[in-house]
Design an enzyme around this catalytic site. Structure first.
Site, short mmCIF file in Angstrom:
data_model
loop_
_atom_site.label_atom_id
_atom_site.label_comp_id
_atom_site.label_asym_id
_atom_site.label_seq_id
_atom_site.Cartn_x
_atom_site.Cartn_y
_atom_site.Cartn_z
N ASP A 131 0.93 -1.23 0.03
CA ASP A 131 0.06 0.11 0.11
C ASP A 131 0.89 1.22 -0.08
O ASP A 131 2.27 1.33 0.39
CB ASP A 131 -1.00 0.10 1.31
CG ASP A 131 -0.13 -0.07 2.61
OD1 ASP A 131 0.93 -0.66 2.57
OD2 ASP A 131 -0.40 0.69 3.40
N GLU A 189 -0.03 -0.96 5.72
CA GLU A 189 1.10 -0.59 6.83
C GLU A 189 0.99 0.82 7.15
O GLU A 189 1.32 1.41 7.91
CB GLU A 189 2.51 -0.80 6.14
CG GLU A 189 3.60 -0.63 6.93
CD GLU A 189 4.27 0.83 6.87
OE1 GLU A 189 5.05 1.25 7.91
OE2 GLU A 189 4.00 1.48 6.17
#
Length: 420
Positions: A131, A189
């Site tokens: 991400d 994350e």
């Protein structure tokens, strides 16, 4: 590299949707792509020479893959559908490596687990997140590009560059691995890894070593200590009243919040590395109304678990100053500090010794930001963080990666996998 390295169009292939079972094979393992695997012999210096030459030979392929990954948005924030194309790209690359891929569905997107090498033995875990902080549409608005020895574009530095180096390292080593190699790609994350944490801890706990391909410190140094991070919501409640006619009937939640924040500010200890940022304040409705609600969001950073716990206890003990008011503190997100444990220190020493064989001077140092490595360091796991390629502009519009460093880190990660 697969076709994904030449075109982002490969993103249409891949696993099923997020509504699938929590853990499922993406597909049967594909045969390894044709390559000339470098066999890890007994002489680490010879292996290092071979790996450095091998990484240099695939420089163009590494750049092509980085550009392809950066052309596909992967916004963090709990929207699995927004991550689907990036997930499919990674699955295609992993299958092309010959990996067995398992998809763990979460509410934030899929965690991808991929394994290579022998089944027996303690694995080396390569921990990555796919991400980025950039919303959907960013890649189209600012297309990634190669210029002046660098790859520019959203997500290139944090952390598509690290993903490419890790995948390139696995390809250099080929099927000749002396211990299992496991990849874990997480989808959240940037927003705290709440959905991924359990899997990170599960797979990290039994690893011989964990390699985290986050960006390094400037100049390429490892990150061997990270502050812990916690966010809190501090809410106060009072009683509304007309501010002109009968203010004495009111209990100001905003005044209660101000007093609470004075106490919060006193908890900071910059000399010890403990900082507290009041990032958001809200409350009230009109100037002529005594406010009955107010709130603030706090960001707490601490170098040690003891300091983090001290602040946590103090925040939980906050009490109202005014009769009839209330104060509530809710812990929202966080990661424990990554202290420089003996295991991390030993792993960093070994990494520096191996880096010398590649003519790389590998430094180390602390950083205030967090990563998924924070979850594993307190467990006594040997963690090497900051193994991604050097560059600049994390979370900024000038985000970029050095191509020379990308090649260098590909060889270094391969050598670490082979020799740790």
């Amino acid at each position: 590299m697969t076709a994904a390295a030449a075109s982002a169009g490969s993103a249409s292939a891949g696993p099923t949707g997020a509504g699938s079972a929590p853990a499922e094979p993406a597909t049967e393992s594909a045969p390894a792509a044709s390559t000339s695997p470098i066999v890890a012999g007994p002489d680490a210096a010879v292996l290092a020479h071979e790996l450095r030459a091998g990484a240099a030979a695939v420089r163009d392929e590494l750049v092509a893959l980085l550009l392809a990954l950066a052309r596909v948005d992967a916004p963090s924030g709990g929207e699995p559908d927004a991550l689907r194309h990036a997930e499919a790209q990674l699955v295609a690359e992993l299958l092309d490596l010959g990996a067995e891929v398992t998809r763990h569905a979460t509410g934030a997107g899929a965690v991808l687990e991929a394994t290579l090498g022998p089944a027996a033995g303690e694995p080396v875990l390569v921990l990555c997140h796919y991400d980025t902080v950039w919303p959907a549409g960013t890649a189209a608005a600012r297309p990634p590009r190669e210029r002046d020895g660098r790859v520019h574009g959203p997500g290139t530095y944090d952390m598509r560059g690290g993903i490419v180096a890790a995948l390139g390292a696995a390809r250099l080593l080929g099927p000749q691995l002396r211990r299992p190699l496991r990849f874990l790609f997480t989808p959240d994350e940037e927003t705290g890894s709440a959905a991924s944490r359990e899997l990170i801890v599960r797979f990290g706990s039994d690893a011989a070593a964990v390699l985290v391909t986050e960006p390094p410190l400037p100049g390429g140094a490892l990150k061997t200590a990270r502050k812990g991070w916690a966010t809190y919501r501090l809410e106060t409640a009072g009683r509304s009243a007309h501010a002109g006619i009968e203010p004495e009937r009111g209990i100001s939640a905003i005044e209660e919040l101000v007093d609470a924040l004075v106490a919060v500010r006193a908890l900071a200890d910059p000399a010890a590395g403990t900082t507290i940022n009041v990032g958001v304040i809200e409350g009230g409705c009109l100037p002529n109304v005594v406010p009955d609600h107010a709130a603030a969001t706090l960001d707490v950073r601490a170098r040690t678990a003891a300091e983090q716990e001290r602040v946590n206890r103090a925040l939980a003990a906050l009490a109202p100053v005014r009769a009839g008011a209330s104060v509530t503190v809710t812990h929202q997100h966080g990661r424990p500090p990554m202290e420089r444990t003996p295991q991390i220190a030993a792993a960093a020493t070994r990494a520096r010794e191996l880096a010398v064989l590649l003519d790389v001077s590998l430094g180390e140092g602390p950083v205030g930001g967090t990563s998924d490595a924070n979850f594993l360091a307190p467990l006594g796991v040997p963690v090497l963080d900051g193994l991604g390629p050097d560059g600049q502009g994390a979370h900024a519009e000038d985000e970029q990666v050095s191509i020379d460093s990308l090649v260098e880190r590909t060889a270094l990660i391969a050598l670490l996998i082979a020799a740790l």
